[in-house]
Design a protein around this motif. Sequence first.
Motif, mmCIF file in Angstrom:
data_model
loop_
_atom_site.group_PDB
_atom_site.id
_atom_site.type_symbol
_atom_site.label_atom_id
_atom_site.label_comp_id
_atom_site.label_asym_id
_atom_site.label_seq_id
_atom_site.Cartn_x
_atom_site.Cartn_y
_atom_site.Cartn_z
ATOM 1 N N ALA A 1 -1.077 2.232 -4.890
ATOM 2 C CA ALA A 1 -1.229 0.791 -4.731
ATOM 3 C C ALA A 1 -1.946 0.465 -3.430
ATOM 4 C CB ALA A 1 0.148 0.115 -4.756
ATOM 5 N N SER A 2 -2.799 -0.547 -3.476
ATOM 6 C CA SER A 2 -3.488 -1.021 -2.277
ATOM 7 C C SER A 2 -3.741 -2.514 -2.442
ATOM 8 C CB SER A 2 -4.799 -0.272 -2.071
ATOM 9 O OG SER A 2 -5.672 -0.498 -3.168
ATOM 10 N N ASP A 3 -3.993 -3.185 -1.312
ATOM 11 C CA ASP A 3 -4.224 -4.625 -1.399
ATOM 12 C C ASP A 3 -5.434 -5.105 -0.599
ATOM 13 O OD1 ASP A 3 -3.310 -4.640 1.235
ATOM 14 O OD2 ASP A 3 -1.387 -5.538 0.721
ATOM 15 N N GLY A 4 -6.130 -4.249 0.112
ATOM 16 C CA GLY A 4 -7.351 -4.638 0.805
ATOM 17 C C GLY A 4 -7.177 -5.636 1.928
ATOM 18 N N HIS B 1 -4.238 -3.764 -6.185
ATOM 19 C CA HIS B 1 -4.706 -2.773 -7.152
ATOM 20 C C HIS B 1 -3.661 -1.686 -7.287
ATOM 21 C CE1 HIS B 1 -6.840 1.195 -7.689
ATOM 22 N NE2 HIS B 1 -7.049 0.585 -8.838
ATOM 23 N N VAL B 2 -3.346 -1.319 -8.513
ATOM 24 C CA VAL B 2 -2.451 -0.188 -8.758
ATOM 25 C C VAL B 2 -3.119 0.713 -9.785
ATOM 26 C CG1 VAL B 2 -0.181 0.575 -9.567
ATOM 27 C CG2 VAL B 2 -0.376 -1.546 -8.259
ATOM 28 N N SER B 3 -3.381 1.962 -9.390
ATOM 29 C CA SER B 3 -3.872 2.946 -10.348
ATOM 30 C C SER B 3 -2.655 3.663 -10.924
ATOM 31 C CB SER B 3 -4.843 3.923 -9.704
ATOM 32 O OG SER B 3 -4.196 4.688 -8.706
ATOM 33 N N VAL B 4 -2.672 3.907 -12.231
ATOM 34 C CA VAL B 4 -1.501 4.414 -12.940
ATOM 35 C C VAL B 4 -1.886 5.650 -13.749
ATOM 36 C CG1 VAL B 4 0.314 3.840 -14.611
ATOM 37 C CG2 VAL B 4 -0.670 2.035 -13.164
ATOM 38 N N SER B 5 -1.143 6.731 -13.543
ATOM 39 C CA SER B 5 -1.316 7.932 -14.360
ATOM 40 C C SER B 5 0.042 8.620 -14.497
ATOM 41 C CB SER B 5 -2.346 8.888 -13.738
ATOM 42 O OG SER B 5 -1.920 9.303 -12.457
ATOM 43 N N VAL B 6 0.157 9.460 -15.503
ATOM 44 C CA VAL B 6 1.374 10.247 -15.702
ATOM 45 C C VAL B 6 1.056 11.661 -15.251
ATOM 46 C CG1 VAL B 6 3.059 11.083 -17.378
ATOM 47 C CG2 VAL B 6 2.095 8.789 -17.619
ATOM 48 N N ASN C 1 0.816 -1.210 0.000
ATOM 49 C CA ASN C 1 0.000 0.000 0.000
ATOM 50 C C ASN C 1 0.850 1.261 0.000
ATOM 51 O OD1 ASN C 1 -2.548 -1.452 0.360
ATOM 52 N ND2 ASN C 1 -1.732 -1.943 2.365
ATOM 53 N N GLY C 2 0.515 2.199 -0.880
ATOM 54 C CA GLY C 2 1.225 3.467 -0.875
ATOM 55 C C GLY C 2 1.081 4.216 -2.182
ATOM 56 N N LEU C 3 1.577 5.439 -2.161
ATOM 57 C CA LEU C 3 1.679 6.270 -3.364
ATOM 58 C C LEU C 3 3.133 6.266 -3.782
ATOM 59 C CD1 LEU C 3 0.817 8.395 -5.475
ATOM 60 C CD2 LEU C 3 1.017 10.119 -3.682
ATOM 61 N N ALA D 1 -7.430 10.239 -16.988
ATOM 62 C CA ALA D 1 -6.114 9.840 -17.502
ATOM 63 C C ALA D 1 -5.477 8.760 -16.632
ATOM 64 C CB ALA D 1 -5.212 11.063 -17.594
ATOM 65 N N CYS D 2 -6.305 7.922 -16.019
ATOM 66 C CA CYS D 2 -5.805 6.893 -15.104
ATOM 67 C C CYS D 2 -6.320 5.520 -15.531
ATOM 68 C CB CYS D 2 -6.296 7.220 -13.691
ATOM 69 S SG CYS D 2 -5.702 6.096 -12.434
ATOM 70 N N LEU D 3 -5.417 4.530 -15.520
ATOM 71 C CA LEU D 3 -5.797 3.145 -15.765
ATOM 72 C C LEU D 3 -5.455 2.321 -14.528
ATOM 73 C CD1 LEU D 3 -4.568 2.687 -19.450
ATOM 74 C CD2 LEU D 3 -6.908 3.076 -18.647
ATOM 75 N N HIS D 4 -6.031 1.122 -14.437
ATOM 76 C CA HIS D 4 -5.902 0.321 -13.219
ATOM 77 C C HIS D 4 -5.463 -1.099 -13.539
ATOM 78 C CE1 HIS D 4 -8.123 3.457 -11.026
ATOM 79 N NE2 HIS D 4 -8.738 3.596 -12.180
ATOM 80 N N LEU D 5 -4.597 -1.634 -12.686
ATOM 81 C CA LEU D 5 -4.172 -3.028 -12.749
ATOM 82 C C LEU D 5 -4.714 -3.739 -11.513
ATOM 83 C CD1 LEU D 5 -0.458 -2.485 -13.827
ATOM 84 C CD2 LEU D 5 -2.344 -3.315 -15.256
ATOM 85 N N TRP D 6 -5.207 -4.963 -11.704
ATOM 86 C CA TRP D 6 -5.862 -5.706 -10.630
ATOM 87 C C TRP D 6 -5.356 -7.140 -10.562
ATOM 88 C CZ3 TRP D 6 -9.386 -3.205 -7.575
ATOM 89 C CH2 TRP D 6 -9.924 -2.013 -8.067
ATOM 90 N N ARG D 7 -5.256 -7.651 -9.335
ATOM 91 C CA ARG D 7 -4.924 -9.064 -9.112
ATOM 92 C C ARG D 7 -5.647 -9.514 -7.843
ATOM 93 N NH1 ARG D 7 -0.977 -11.648 -5.998
ATOM 94 N NH2 ARG D 7 -0.660 -13.759 -6.669
ATOM 95 N N PRO D 8 -6.513 -10.535 -7.945
ATOM 96 C CA PRO D 8 -7.230 -11.004 -6.748
ATOM 97 C C PRO D 8 -6.286 -11.747 -5.809
ATOM 98 C CG PRO D 8 -7.720 -12.428 -8.602
ATOM 99 C CD PRO D 8 -6.871 -11.301 -9.134
#
Length: 185
Positions: free
Chosen positions: A87-90, A102-107, A71-73, A149-156
């Motif tokens: 990033a976070s993991d719940g 989960h990771v949200s990604v933007s420039v 978890n963090g920025l 302008a943000c996309l997300h990556l996910w992994r259960p």
Amino acid sequence: MLRRNRLTTSSPTPGNKRYEFNRDASPAFGAAFGSAELFMSDWLFLNKHRVKAATPTVPPQYISDDSYGFNGLFRLPKDGEIVRCIASDGTDSGDDRFKWQHVSVSVEYDKRPPKWALMCWVKELFWEPEEWVCQFHPAKSEYVNYHQACLHLWRPLVEKLPTPLAIMVGPRPSRRLQIPQNIRL
């Protein structure tokens, strides 16, 4: 808001960081994940660029240190730009539905969403090469667009992500496609 996820850390290799769950800290997590170990692929680089102090552009709820684990920025330098990943993991939730990495990604300062190559680079930083990670295109009724302008990556974390067979995507370049004789093209 970011929360500590009660993970202890050790480094199995110089570039990777293993998270071993402390069962005594949260029995609910231990019951859900057993002896799960979570990895970040390039911990040294990520932790170097973790936001550890508030700034005029980063509110205090996004600061973290390495005790926060996944978890963090993170503000990551890449090709003269800063890639911002949250990033976070719940794992601090008692509800298995929230247990996703989960990771949200933007420039920063770019009004366009990240390109595929950048998303692949971020995936390589946060996960191991053989881990499956996905992006979702949700049902229209569930769609949320908080940052265009943000996309997300996910992994259960609770279940294995269902994945298609590689041949369903296309033949591998090193292999010739064998078409059964009873199929006409």
